[in-house]
Design a protein around this motif. Structure first.
Motif, mmCIF file in Angstrom:
data_model
loop_
_atom_site.group_PDB
_atom_site.id
_atom_site.type_symbol
_atom_site.label_atom_id
_atom_site.label_comp_id
_atom_site.label_asym_id
_atom_site.label_seq_id
_atom_site.Cartn_x
_atom_site.Cartn_y
_atom_site.Cartn_z
ATOM 1 N N UNK A 302 18.314 -11.061 -10.355
ATOM 2 C CA UNK A 302 19.833 -10.736 -10.257
ATOM 3 C C UNK A 302 20.034 -10.563 -8.705
ATOM 4 N N UNK A 303 20.819 -11.568 -8.236
ATOM 5 C CA UNK A 303 20.928 -11.144 -6.930
ATOM 6 C C UNK A 303 22.321 -10.654 -6.729
ATOM 7 N N UNK A 304 22.353 -9.667 -5.635
ATOM 8 C CA UNK A 304 23.652 -8.853 -5.405
ATOM 9 C C UNK A 304 24.901 -9.927 -5.159
ATOM 10 N N UNK A 305 24.530 -11.082 -4.628
ATOM 11 C CA UNK A 305 25.742 -11.993 -4.452
ATOM 12 C C UNK A 305 26.345 -12.259 -5.844
ATOM 13 N N UNK A 306 25.680 -12.175 -6.889
ATOM 14 C CA UNK A 306 26.276 -12.572 -8.183
ATOM 15 C C UNK A 306 26.961 -11.355 -9.078
ATOM 16 N N UNK A 307 26.971 -10.072 -8.407
ATOM 17 C CA UNK A 307 27.200 -8.874 -8.828
ATOM 18 C C UNK A 307 28.841 -8.962 -8.793
ATOM 19 N N UNK A 308 29.765 -8.306 -9.901
ATOM 20 C CA UNK A 308 31.313 -8.172 -9.456
ATOM 21 C C UNK A 308 31.653 -6.564 -9.632
ATOM 22 N N UNK A 309 30.798 -5.841 -10.533
ATOM 23 C CA UNK A 309 31.101 -4.655 -10.583
ATOM 24 C C UNK A 309 29.794 -3.868 -11.004
ATOM 25 N N UNK A 310 29.755 -2.492 -10.587
ATOM 26 C CA UNK A 310 28.800 -1.602 -10.898
ATOM 27 C C UNK A 310 29.472 -0.439 -11.800
ATOM 28 N N UNK A 311 28.934 -0.075 -13.122
ATOM 29 C CA UNK A 311 29.425 0.903 -13.643
ATOM 30 C C UNK A 311 28.444 2.084 -14.187
ATOM 31 N N UNK A 312 28.982 3.308 -14.245
ATOM 32 C CA UNK A 312 28.072 4.410 -14.315
ATOM 33 C C UNK A 312 27.048 5.046 -13.096
ATOM 34 N N UNK A 313 26.441 5.904 -13.303
ATOM 35 C CA UNK A 313 25.683 6.350 -12.339
ATOM 36 C C UNK A 313 24.259 6.303 -12.605
ATOM 37 N N UNK A 314 23.310 5.813 -11.687
ATOM 38 C CA UNK A 314 21.917 5.550 -12.318
ATOM 39 C C UNK A 314 21.062 5.645 -10.753
ATOM 40 N N UNK A 315 19.780 5.811 -10.792
ATOM 41 C CA UNK A 315 19.118 6.108 -9.835
ATOM 42 C C UNK A 315 18.213 4.941 -9.748
ATOM 43 N N UNK A 316 17.467 4.442 -8.629
ATOM 44 C CA UNK A 316 16.499 3.406 -8.368
ATOM 45 C C UNK A 316 15.207 3.419 -9.456
ATOM 46 N N UNK A 317 15.222 2.617 -10.162
ATOM 47 C CA UNK A 317 14.104 2.547 -11.207
ATOM 48 C C UNK A 317 14.488 2.907 -12.353
#
Length: 364
Positions: A302-317
């Motif tokens: 999943x490449x960042x260019x295909x991302x539309x929106x981030x939801x919620x709070x999460x950490x790396x991993x």
């Protein structure tokens, strides 16, 4: 039993509360002995057996009446603390009759939420098996409450079977399997086999639990279908029948419902992810191009260019859900960024993927 099928080289046996306890809640030592005998026979044949057992809360319930000020959750924790000691000491004694050591493994659902803890449990059970010790696994009900609990030990047995690469899981209940109606009805028929293409089996299953157990047949069915899709055979059988486990392994004509495994096996990481949706910390919405690429035949990150929106709070991993623009789930995966950084990089090119293909599970 010299020519043991590959599916039975390593197995998990899950025993329900209604099998190991009597109507008054006390442990059914005679029934436990019969199950231990079965496992001992297989153990002596060189088969790796992992026992997942219920019964701690039920075993402790009859020993103490809680004070009025003790709430329901605390009462169950207390009963589990008392009952688990009784349960394990009896298993150790019974296996000892066959000069077999048994080792206790207490798990909580949260232990499966990240890869490091998951591998710690797997390494522990591997060490027990390598040293010819029978792992006896149960949920740690003294600390598992509300959303941190497994649905029941059927869910736990599914996770353990998947994690340990078991060829088969045998779920022992107090009925012979899944029927086309109420099992006690003479017109009901036992469904002997459920294949990958079998449909509408759920219509025969009532969403109820029985006796001291927390789960029911619907949970067993759901876990069995998921495991069979990962390449593990699942048998739902009657644990009150003598020699039922060895009879299944020997291929005898005994009653059970067999969920036939698919030929395609998933790798260990994807098996972990397929059982980890409940641990998702956030979500990422992707455009149609990314969705189609992820669902395509060729493995895609999943490449960042295909991302539309981030939801919620999460950490790396952390594990996050992957959703399309309509909010329909595409899959889940392990994020390579925290939510704050991922949001800043939405649409970016030439950056490492948000989720690598080998740490992603796409829904079928």
């Amino acid at each position: 039993m010299n020519n043991i099928e590959a599916r039975f080289k390593r197995i998990a046996v899950k025993v329900g509360s209604n099998v190991v306890t009597q109507s008054d809640g006390s442990l059914n030592i005679g029934r436990m002995l019969r199950i231990v005998e079965d496992i001992a026979v297989l153990h002596k044949q060189g088969i790796d057996v992992i026992l997942i057992t219920s019964g701690a809360v039920a075993a402790g319930r009859g020993d103490v009446v809680p004070l009025k000020r003790t709430d329901e959750v605390s009462s169950k924790q207390m009963w589990a603390a008392i009952g688990q000691v009784k349960l394990m000491s009896n298993y150790q004694f019974l296996f000892g009759k066959y000069n077999i050591l048994a080792g206790q493994v207490l798990a909580v659902k949260e232990s499966f939420s990240d890869r490091r803890h998951y591998l710690n449990i797997r390494n522990c059970i591997d060490a027990l098996l390598d040293n010819k010790v029978i792992p006896v696994v149960n949920e740690n009900d003294t600390v598992s409450v509300s959303e941190l609990m497994f649905t029941d030990n059927d869910e736990l047995s599914g996770m353990i079977s998947s994690m340990m690469g078991c060829g088969s899981l045998i779920i022992l209940s107090n009925v012979d399997g899944i029927f086309t109606g109420v099992p006690s009805d003479e017109n009901s028929e036992l469904i002997r086999e459920v294949g990958p293409e079998s449909d509408n089996i759920e219509q025969y299953i009532a969403p109820v639990t029985s006796g001291f157990g927390r789960g029911g047949m619907l949970t067993k069915y759901s876990i069995a279908r998921k495991l069979a899709g990962e390449g593990t055979h699942v048998y739902i059988a009657n644990g009150t029948r003598n020699s039922i486990v060895t009879d299944i392994v020997r291929g005898k004509d005994v009653p059970f419902t067999h969920f036939v495994a698919t030929d395609v096996e998933k790798d260990n990481v994807r098996k972990w992810l397929s059982h980890s949706e409940a641990f998702a910390k956030g979500a990422v919405y992707v455009n149609n191009g990314a969705r189609d690429a992820l669902r395509g035949e060729k493995a895609s990150s999943l490449l960042l260019i295909g991302v539309e929106k981030i939801e919620g709070f999460f950490k790396k991993g952390d594990i996050i859900r992957i959703l399309d623009s309509n909010g329909e789930q595409v899959g889940i995966g392990k994020s390579q960024y925290d939510s704050e950084k991922a949001e800043k990089l939405i649409g970016a090119k030439r950056k490492k993927p948000l989720i690598y293909y080998n740490y992603m599970h796409i829904d079928e």
